[in-house]
Design a protein around this motif. Structure first.
Motif, short mmCIF file in Angstrom:
data_model
loop_
_atom_site.label_atom_id
_atom_site.label_comp_id
_atom_site.label_asym_id
_atom_site.label_seq_id
_atom_site.Cartn_x
_atom_site.Cartn_y
_atom_site.Cartn_z
N LEU A 131 0.23 14.23 36.84
CA LEU A 131 0.89 14.92 36.09
C LEU A 131 0.44 14.73 34.52
O LEU A 131 0.49 15.86 33.66
N GLN A 132 -0.04 13.38 34.24
CA GLN A 132 -0.49 13.25 32.96
C GLN A 132 -2.03 14.09 32.75
O GLN A 132 -2.33 14.47 31.37
N ALA A 133 -2.35 14.68 33.66
CA ALA A 133 -3.62 15.21 33.43
C ALA A 133 -3.54 16.75 33.08
O ALA A 133 -4.52 17.73 33.11
N LEU A 134 -2.12 17.21 33.63
CA LEU A 134 -1.83 18.59 33.42
C LEU A 134 -1.16 19.04 32.03
O LEU A 134 -0.05 18.28 31.89
N ASP A 135 -1.37 19.98 31.48
CA ASP A 135 -1.01 20.58 30.18
C ASP A 135 0.15 21.73 30.76
O ASP A 135 -0.39 22.87 30.70
N ILE A 136 1.07 21.52 31.38
CA ILE A 136 2.04 22.50 32.11
C ILE A 136 2.14 23.82 30.99
O ILE A 136 2.02 24.96 31.59
N LYS A 137 2.62 23.44 29.76
CA LYS A 137 2.73 24.21 28.76
C LYS A 137 1.60 25.12 28.34
O LYS A 137 1.86 26.48 28.24
#
Length: 256
Positions: A60-66
């Motif tokens: 989760l911390q490694a993903l820039d969802i926006k």
């Protein structure tokens, strides 16, 4: 119960307007009681503590969802057993929950948006495998920045057409996200997800747009093509998955 407006987002989580989705087919939406889902019930889910099982927080911390999807929603992980223990409308364990408790499920946004519209919830078990984890995250990314399909909403269509639900729940856009996560986090997929990846690489998965508009003839044709392809490539597929977690023998003639 608040009446759903024609231009409101469809409660099924497809991302489409109600008038272009489940208007006239409300029974498919409300058969599990979601029409009566209150904010208080929603809070019972969204107030569950976040968990840190497996690599979930690392991923989760490694993903820039926006940046990836253009959407501002986040992801929260909650405990699968506790979630099912809420017994909201008699929900049944998800198909992804294996015998060893390595599963997870994306919670329908209609159940959580009334109390937390800013996050999508994934309920996972403490022993979740890396493959099962990115399987569920790929569903969220596909919903936010892909096909727009929320897991679980295509079961009525699958039943109506008599085709494997997996052909609808894993559209081409989902396959793209699964491949992205597999490569980014260097994850060995399990047997079933390897088959999805194989179908994606061979351009066999059904485009989400076809599923969204419910083009029944084309969907049935594409599903038939998938089954024929799996049969023709059975030996090659079995060689790919025979030593992977989740292998239960040849997948020929079985749903994927």
């Amino acid at each position: 119960m608040r009446k759903i407006g024609r231009n409101d987002p469809c409660p099924c989580g497809s991302g489409k307007k109600f008038k272009k989705c489940h208007l006239g087919r409300e029974d498919e939406l409300f058969s599990d009681g979601m029409a009566e889902f209150s904010e208080e019930q929603s809070k019972r889910i969204t107030e569950l503590p976040e968990v840190d099982y497996g690599r979930c927080q690392e991923i989760l911390q490694a993903l820039d969802i926006k940046a990836l999807t253009g959407r501002s929603e986040g992801i929260r992980f909650i405990d699968l057993k506790t979630y099912h223990g809420l017994e909201l409308f008699g929900q049944s364990p998800p198909s992804g929950e294996g015998k060893k408790g390595e599963g997870g499920v994306v919670v329908n946004i209609y159940k959580t948006s009334k109390s937390d519209p800013h996050n999508i919830y994934i309920a996972i078990s403490s022993g979740i495998s890396d493959s099962a984890l990115i399987h569920e995250v790929a569903h969220v990314l596909d919903y936010l920045g892909g096909s727009g399909l929320m897991p679980g909403i295509v079961k009525p269509l699958s039943f109506e057409l008599g085709i494997p639900v997996e052909h609808l729940e894993h559209p081409n856009e989902y396959g793209c996200w699964l491949e992205y996560l597999r490569e980014k986090f260097k994850i060995q997929l399990d047997a079933d997800d390897t088959i999805i990846s194989y179908l994606y690489q061979h351009k066999m998965l059904i485009p989400g747009e076809i599923i969204q508009r419910q083009d029944t003839q084309l969907i049935k044709s594409k599903s038939t093509q998938i089954l024929k392809f799996l049969s023709n490539k059975s030996a090659e597929i079995d060689s790919l998955i025979c030593e992977l977690p989740g292998y239960i023998g040849s997948r020929v003639g079985k749903d994927h």
